[in-house]
Design a protein around this motif. Structure first.
Motif, mmCIF file in Angstrom:
data_model
loop_
_atom_site.group_PDB
_atom_site.id
_atom_site.type_symbol
_atom_site.label_atom_id
_atom_site.label_comp_id
_atom_site.label_asym_id
_atom_site.label_seq_id
_atom_site.Cartn_x
_atom_site.Cartn_y
_atom_site.Cartn_z
ATOM 1 N N ALA A 80 41.858 39.115 32.931
ATOM 2 C CA ALA A 80 42.628 40.304 33.306
ATOM 3 C C ALA A 80 43.182 40.160 34.724
ATOM 4 C CB ALA A 80 41.770 41.550 33.201
ATOM 5 N N PHE A 81 42.378 39.619 35.637
ATOM 6 C CA PHE A 81 42.850 39.451 37.011
ATOM 7 C C PHE A 81 43.990 38.440 37.074
ATOM 8 C CE2 PHE A 81 42.907 37.138 41.015
ATOM 9 C CZ PHE A 81 43.207 38.179 41.876
ATOM 10 N N PHE A 82 43.775 37.252 36.524
ATOM 11 C CA PHE A 82 44.790 36.203 36.622
ATOM 12 C C PHE A 82 46.037 36.527 35.817
ATOM 13 C CE2 PHE A 82 41.044 33.767 38.024
ATOM 14 C CZ PHE A 82 41.540 33.338 39.249
ATOM 15 N N GLY A 83 45.902 37.373 34.792
ATOM 16 C CA GLY A 83 47.061 37.799 34.026
ATOM 17 C C GLY A 83 47.759 39.013 34.607
ATOM 18 N N GLY A 84 47.150 39.638 35.622
ATOM 19 C CA GLY A 84 47.730 40.846 36.205
ATOM 20 C C GLY A 84 47.740 42.010 35.220
ATOM 21 N N SER A 85 46.829 41.969 34.267
ATOM 22 C CA SER A 85 46.795 42.951 33.184
ATOM 23 C C SER A 85 46.291 44.313 33.641
ATOM 24 C CB SER A 85 45.877 42.463 32.065
ATOM 25 O OG SER A 85 46.279 41.197 31.614
ATOM 26 N N ILE A 86 46.806 45.330 33.003
ATOM 27 C CA ILE A 86 46.288 46.685 33.154
ATOM 28 C C ILE A 86 45.531 46.979 31.869
ATOM 29 C CG2 ILE A 86 46.881 49.121 33.341
ATOM 30 C CD1 ILE A 86 49.330 48.214 34.994
ATOM 31 N N LEU A 87 44.227 47.169 32.007
ATOM 32 C CA LEU A 87 43.363 47.373 30.851
ATOM 33 C C LEU A 87 42.696 48.734 30.916
ATOM 34 C CD1 LEU A 87 41.609 43.881 30.712
ATOM 35 C CD2 LEU A 87 43.580 44.650 29.398
ATOM 36 N N PHE A 103 43.366 50.773 34.476
ATOM 37 C CA PHE A 103 43.113 50.272 35.822
ATOM 38 C C PHE A 103 43.567 48.820 35.902
ATOM 39 C CE2 PHE A 103 40.212 53.793 35.606
ATOM 40 C CZ PHE A 103 40.095 54.257 36.902
ATOM 41 N N GLN A 104 43.941 48.400 37.097
ATOM 42 C CA GLN A 104 44.283 47.004 37.348
ATOM 43 C C GLN A 104 43.316 46.439 38.376
ATOM 44 O OE1 GLN A 104 48.155 46.151 39.080
ATOM 45 N NE2 GLN A 104 48.223 44.211 37.979
ATOM 46 N N ILE A 105 42.880 45.223 38.150
ATOM 47 C CA ILE A 105 41.999 44.561 39.120
ATOM 48 C C ILE A 105 42.855 44.139 40.300
ATOM 49 C CG2 ILE A 105 40.439 42.625 39.528
ATOM 50 C CD1 ILE A 105 39.903 42.613 36.484
ATOM 51 N N THR A 106 42.520 44.648 41.488
ATOM 52 C CA THR A 106 43.297 44.333 42.686
ATOM 53 C C THR A 106 42.601 43.315 43.576
ATOM 54 O OG1 THR A 106 42.374 46.253 43.822
ATOM 55 C CG2 THR A 106 44.482 46.550 42.687
ATOM 56 N N ALA A 107 41.333 43.077 43.328
ATOM 57 C CA ALA A 107 40.609 42.055 44.097
ATOM 58 C C ALA A 107 39.473 41.502 43.237
ATOM 59 C CB ALA A 107 40.046 42.640 45.390
ATOM 60 N N LEU A 108 39.297 40.201 43.289
ATOM 61 C CA LEU A 108 38.195 39.522 42.620
ATOM 62 C C LEU A 108 37.765 38.394 43.540
ATOM 63 C CD1 LEU A 108 36.404 39.140 40.111
ATOM 64 C CD2 LEU A 108 38.212 37.685 39.157
#
Length: 135
Positions: A80-87, A103-108
């Motif tokens: 999800a992070f590397f794809g920029g996905s909103i899940l 939500f979108q992952i903004t930091a990992l």
């Protein structure tokens, strides 16, 4: 209401079929914020700041940290992070309710000591209106 165990605050991600708890999380945080719209002018009473009711942008932010376990949820988070996905995510707050929404992952972030486990930190930002459900 009595005190609640921090481990009962859960962060779940929708895997396409069901909500799956993000494995390895040791700490989690949910914050709601809104921006204020200042409408103060020269005629404001006593020159006190005035705000426009209901006009600010609302947002929900979720963060967590834990240990890397290479579980299915870890793979879902990475992709999800590397794809920029909103899940679709769900946050379960014990004796309060659930917050579910996009939500979108903004930091990992990953870290580790030479004599310790691999750790990760995760940050999510709302990407739409979340829904609240009572437990």
């Amino acid at each position: 209401m009595t005190a609640q165990k921090g481990k009962d605050l859960l962060l779940k991600i929708h895997n396409g079929t069901t909500y799956e708890t993000v494995a390895g999380l040791r700490s989690r945080r949910l914050a709601f914020n809104t921006s204020a719209v200042d409408i103060t002018d020269a005629e404001s009473a006593g020159r006190w700041r005035e705000l426009l009711e209901g006009a600010g942008v609302k947002r929900a932010a979720v963060s967590g940290s834990g240990i890397f376990k290479d579980q299915a949820s870890d793979a879902t988070v990475r992709s999800a992070f590397f794809g920029g996905s909103i899940l679709n995510w769900q946050i379960v707050v014990p004796d309060f309710g659930t917050v579910t929404g996009p939500f979108q992952i903004t930091a990992l972030e990953y870290s580790g000591q030479h004599n310790g486990e691999v750790m990760f930190d995760l940050a999510l930002e709302s990407a739409g209106q979340p829904a609240f459900g009572v437990l």
